[in-house]
Design a protein around this motif. Structure first.
Motif, PDB file in Angstrom:
ATOM      1  N   CYS A  54       0.833  -1.192   0.000  1.00 28.21           N
ATOM      2  CA  CYS A  54       0.000   0.000   0.000  1.00 28.21           C
ATOM      3  C   CYS A  54       0.870   1.245   0.000  1.00 28.21           C
ATOM      4  O   CYS A  54       1.946   1.268   0.613  1.00 28.21           O
ATOM      5  CB  CYS A  54      -0.897  -0.010   1.243  1.00 28.21           C
ATOM      6  SG  CYS A  54      -2.216   1.201   1.226  1.00 28.21           S
ATOM      7  N   ASP A  55       0.414   2.275  -0.681  1.00 25.23           N
ATOM      8  CA  ASP A  55       1.081   3.566  -0.631  1.00 25.23           C
ATOM      9  C   ASP A  55       1.179   4.002   0.833  1.00 25.23           C
ATOM     10  O   ASP A  55       0.192   3.896   1.572  1.00 25.23           O
ATOM     11  CB  ASP A  55       0.267   4.582  -1.430  1.00 25.23           C
ATOM     12  CG  ASP A  55       0.795   5.985  -1.262  1.00 25.23           C
ATOM     13  OD1 ASP A  55       1.775   6.324  -1.929  1.00 25.23           O
ATOM     14  OD2 ASP A  55       0.219   6.721  -0.424  1.00 25.23           O
ATOM     15  N   ASP A  96     -10.563  -2.937  -4.277  1.00 24.05           N
ATOM     16  CA  ASP A  96      -9.757  -1.751  -4.607  1.00 24.05           C
ATOM     17  C   ASP A  96      -8.354  -1.857  -4.021  1.00 24.05           C
ATOM     18  O   ASP A  96      -7.366  -1.509  -4.685  1.00 24.05           O
ATOM     19  CB  ASP A  96     -10.423  -0.469  -4.093  1.00 24.05           C
ATOM     20  CG  ASP A  96     -11.656  -0.071  -4.895  1.00 24.05           C
ATOM     21  OD1 ASP A  96     -11.877  -0.623  -5.997  1.00 24.05           O
ATOM     22  OD2 ASP A  96     -12.403   0.797  -4.396  1.00 24.05           O
ATOM     23  N   HIS A 100      -4.894  -1.987  -5.982  1.00 25.83           N
ATOM     24  CA  HIS A 100      -3.878  -0.978  -5.637  1.00 25.83           C
ATOM     25  C   HIS A 100      -2.538  -1.671  -5.377  1.00 25.83           C
ATOM     26  O   HIS A 100      -1.494  -1.250  -5.888  1.00 25.83           O
ATOM     27  CB  HIS A 100      -4.343  -0.182  -4.418  1.00 25.83           C
ATOM     28  CG  HIS A 100      -3.340   0.758  -3.864  1.00 25.83           C
ATOM     29  ND1 HIS A 100      -2.906   1.884  -4.555  1.00 25.83           N
ATOM     30  CD2 HIS A 100      -2.663   0.760  -2.690  1.00 25.83           C
ATOM     31  CE1 HIS A 100      -2.014   2.519  -3.817  1.00 25.83           C
ATOM     32  NE2 HIS A 100      -1.853   1.858  -2.679  1.00 25.83           N
ATOM     33  N   SER A 101      -2.553  -2.732  -4.599  1.00 28.25           N
ATOM     34  CA  SER A 101      -1.330  -3.468  -4.293  1.00 28.25           C
ATOM     35  C   SER A 101      -0.713  -4.033  -5.566  1.00 28.25           C
ATOM     36  O   SER A 101       0.494  -3.911  -5.802  1.00 28.25           O
ATOM     37  CB  SER A 101      -1.648  -4.602  -3.299  1.00 28.25           C
ATOM     38  OG  SER A 101      -0.495  -5.318  -2.985  1.00 28.25           O
ATOM     39  N   ASN A 103      -1.099  -3.007  -8.633  1.00 29.93           N
ATOM     40  CA  ASN A 103      -0.583  -1.903  -9.462  1.00 29.93           C
ATOM     41  C   ASN A 103       0.735  -1.365  -8.921  1.00 29.93           C
ATOM     42  O   ASN A 103       1.619  -0.991  -9.705  1.00 29.93           O
ATOM     43  CB  ASN A 103      -1.620  -0.810  -9.583  1.00 29.93           C
ATOM     44  CG  ASN A 103      -2.811  -1.201 -10.432  1.00 29.93           C
ATOM     45  OD1 ASN A 103      -2.713  -2.106 -11.265  1.00 29.93           O
ATOM     46  ND2 ASN A 103      -3.942  -0.574 -10.207  1.00 29.93           N
TER      47      ASN A 103
END
Length: 107
Positions: A54-55, A96, A100-101, A103
């Motif tokens: 995660c960001d 989502d 996200h992970s 990407n």
């Protein structure tokens, strides 16, 4: 998406995602085509626990918003979160975060 089968099917629907067991027989590791990990599931955990990349800024926001989101278990706490799928996160939010992970490791 609160059970292992549903979550795993979604994870493996990511392009060229694959399942691996590099650590032990109870830690399912999901990798992208570039061999980078983007998800881990603690098999047999009830409720199900999944760790996702995660960001860092989003990680902090999620940890503040949800008690079921914590720093990555046995992972880099800055870049990974562990989610306890107890119903607090919606199916859409879980999907989502998986995307996200995925990407992030494919950037």
């Amino acid at each position: 998406m609160q059970n292992h089968k549903e979550v795993e099917e979604y994870i493996l629907s990511m392009p060229n995602a694959r399942l691996d067991y590099p650590f032990d027989e109870t830690t399912a590791v999901y990798r992208a085509a570039n061999d980078k990990m983007f998800a881990l599931i603690a098999e047999g955990s009830k409720p199900l626990r999944i760790s996702l990349k995660c960001d860092p800024n989003l990680s902090e926001l999620l940890r503040e918003k949800y008690e079921s989101v914590s720093p990555g278990y046995h992972l880099n706490k800055k870049h990974w979160n562990t989610l306890v799928l107890s119903g607090q996160l919606s199916d859409d939010e879980i999907r989502d975060l998986i995307r996200h992970s995925f990407n992030l490791v494919n950037e």
